[in-house]
Write a protein that holds these residues in place. Structure first.
Motif, PDB file in Angstrom:
ATOM      1  N   THR A 103      -4.101  88.932   3.989  1.00  0.00           N
ATOM      2  CA  THR A 103      -3.623  89.552   5.221  1.00  0.00           C
ATOM      3  C   THR A 103      -4.721  90.410   5.830  1.00  0.00           C
ATOM      4  N   PHE A 104      -5.415  91.178   4.995  1.00  0.00           N
ATOM      5  CA  PHE A 104      -6.530  91.986   5.491  1.00  0.00           C
ATOM      6  C   PHE A 104      -7.673  91.108   6.007  1.00  0.00           C
ATOM      7  N   VAL A 105      -7.940  90.002   5.317  1.00  0.00           N
ATOM      8  CA  VAL A 105      -8.998  89.085   5.758  1.00  0.00           C
ATOM      9  C   VAL A 105      -8.631  88.468   7.105  1.00  0.00           C
ATOM     10  N   GLN A 106      -7.395  87.985   7.237  1.00  0.00           N
ATOM     11  CA  GLN A 106      -6.965  87.278   8.441  1.00  0.00           C
ATOM     12  C   GLN A 106      -6.757  88.201   9.636  1.00  0.00           C
ATOM     13  N   GLN A 107      -6.195  89.387   9.401  1.00  0.00           N
ATOM     14  CA  GLN A 107      -5.889  90.299  10.503  1.00  0.00           C
ATOM     15  C   GLN A 107      -6.983  91.325  10.756  1.00  0.00           C
ATOM     16  N   GLY A 108      -7.803  91.555   9.779  1.00  0.00           N
ATOM     17  CA  GLY A 108      -8.802  92.608   9.892  1.00  0.00           C
ATOM     18  C   GLY A 108      -8.253  93.915   9.339  1.00  0.00           C
ATOM     19  N   THR A 109      -9.164  94.786   8.971  1.00  0.00           N
ATOM     20  CA  THR A 109      -8.777  96.036   8.325  1.00  0.00           C
ATOM     21  C   THR A 109      -7.958  96.936   9.244  1.00  0.00           C
ATOM     22  N   LEU A 151       3.566 103.747  18.615  1.00  0.00           N
ATOM     23  CA  LEU A 151       2.179 103.432  18.965  1.00  0.00           C
ATOM     24  C   LEU A 151       1.752 102.054  18.482  1.00  0.00           C
ATOM     25  N   ILE A 152       2.086 101.724  17.246  1.00  0.00           N
ATOM     26  CA  ILE A 152       1.684 100.410  16.723  1.00  0.00           C
ATOM     27  C   ILE A 152       2.384  99.294  17.474  1.00  0.00           C
ATOM     28  N   PHE A 153       3.680  99.434  17.722  1.00  0.00           N
ATOM     29  CA  PHE A 153       4.399  98.378  18.445  1.00  0.00           C
ATOM     30  C   PHE A 153       3.922  98.282  19.889  1.00  0.00           C
ATOM     31  N   ALA A 154       3.797  99.415  20.563  1.00  0.00           N
ATOM     32  CA  ALA A 154       3.385  99.389  21.966  1.00  0.00           C
ATOM     33  C   ALA A 154       1.990  98.795  22.116  1.00  0.00           C
ATOM     34  N   LEU A 155       1.050  99.257  21.301  1.00  0.00           N
ATOM     35  CA  LEU A 155      -0.317  98.746  21.400  1.00  0.00           C
ATOM     36  C   LEU A 155      -0.402  97.269  21.037  1.00  0.00           C
ATOM     37  N   THR A 156       0.280  96.881  19.979  1.00  0.00           N
ATOM     38  CA  THR A 156       0.242  95.485  19.551  1.00  0.00           C
ATOM     39  C   THR A 156       0.873  94.571  20.584  1.00  0.00           C
ATOM     40  N   LEU A 157       2.061  94.926  21.060  1.00  0.00           N
ATOM     41  CA  LEU A 157       2.784  94.051  21.978  1.00  0.00           C
ATOM     42  C   LEU A 157       2.156  94.016  23.368  1.00  0.00           C
ATOM     43  N   VAL A 158       1.638  95.136  23.829  1.00  0.00           N
ATOM     44  CA  VAL A 158       1.106  95.214  25.193  1.00  0.00           C
ATOM     45  C   VAL A 158      -0.351  94.767  25.266  1.00  0.00           C
ATOM     46  N   ILE A 159      -1.155  95.170  24.293  1.00  0.00           N
ATOM     47  CA  ILE A 159      -2.594  94.902  24.379  1.00  0.00           C
ATOM     48  C   ILE A 159      -3.009  93.642  23.634  1.00  0.00           C
ATOM     49  N   LEU A 160      -2.465  93.421  22.442  1.00  0.00           N
ATOM     50  CA  LEU A 160      -2.940  92.312  21.614  1.00  0.00           C
ATOM     51  C   LEU A 160      -2.184  91.007  21.821  1.00  0.00           C
ATOM     52  N   ARG A 161      -1.130  91.045  22.569  1.00  0.00           N
ATOM     53  CA  ARG A 161      -0.325  89.833  22.763  1.00  0.00           C
ATOM     54  C   ARG A 161      -0.274  89.465  24.239  1.00  0.00           C
ATOM     55  N   GLY A 162       0.176  88.249  24.499  1.00  0.00           N
ATOM     56  CA  GLY A 162       0.350  87.787  25.867  1.00  0.00           C
ATOM     57  C   GLY A 162       1.681  87.077  25.999  1.00  0.00           C
TER      58      GLY A 162
END
Length: 195
Positions: A103-109, A151-162
């Motif tokens: 998981t760390f390898v695939q997603q990054g630290t 913060l984790i949900f907002a950043l992940t859903l808004v910035i890292l996803r489309g």
């Protein structure tokens, strides 16, 4: 009276949250059967379902001083969202990835570390809410856990996803930022008595 712990839970309160969480879990497990990618579909839908329950969990927590019913629902939705997040974490770590190290390898630290931190803090918060007496509850720990989740949900859903999940992220973030602003402007008075 503190609103940092659920008390005097009613069958209606428990039913609302359990029915919501239960239907979302069924949706997460069955809907991907209609799609070609069963495992990835379940992983994605469990994060959607977690988000759906986090909105009332965090929004109601902001106004929990309005009454014990509001506080109870906030804690119940928070716990239901945690159950779905644990299901998502299991599916991601052990089905999509090949364990914690992969998981760390695939997603990054940064991303994997944030997700594992959230899982640990959220789990500890849920255990404290349900197992410790009210006098041992910590407003600050609850606040940190909820801010971290937001913060984790907002950043992940808004910035890292489309796509559609990003739209859900904007709804999630916008609703909760709006609720926090309303809470800051209009102080929710604590009820003296419960009806």
């Amino acid at each position: 009276m503190t609103r940092d712990k659920p008390t005097a839970l009613t069958l209606a309160q428990i039913t609302i949250v359990n029915l919501s969480a239960g239907l979302l879990i069924i949706w997460c497990m069955i809907a991907p059967e209609l799609d070609g990618d069963l495992e990835m579909g379940r992983t994605r839908l469990t994060i959607w379902a977690t988000t759906f329950l986090l909105i009332p969990a965090l929004g109601l927590w902001l106004i929990r001083t309005a009454g014990q019913t509001v506080a109870n629902l906030a804690y119940l939705f928070w716990t239901g969202a945690w159950v779905l997040f644990v299901l998502h974490a299991y599916w991601a770590i052990f089905i999509i990835f090949d364990g914690v190290a992969d998981t760390f390898v695939q997603q990054g630290t940064l991303i994997a570390g944030g997700n594992f931190l959230l899982l640990g803090v959220w789990t500890l918060d849920v255990l404290m809410i349900w197992l410790l007496p009210a006098r041992m509850q910590s407003f600050w720990f609850q606040l940190i856990a909820r801010l971290l989740a937001f913060l984790i949900f907002a950043l992940t859903l808004v910035i890292l996803r489309g796509g559609a999940i990003q739209i859900l992220g904007f709804v999630f973030a916008g609703t909760l930022v709006g609720a926090a602003l309303v809470r800051a402007i209009v102080q929710v008075p604590a009820k003296v008595t419960e009806t």
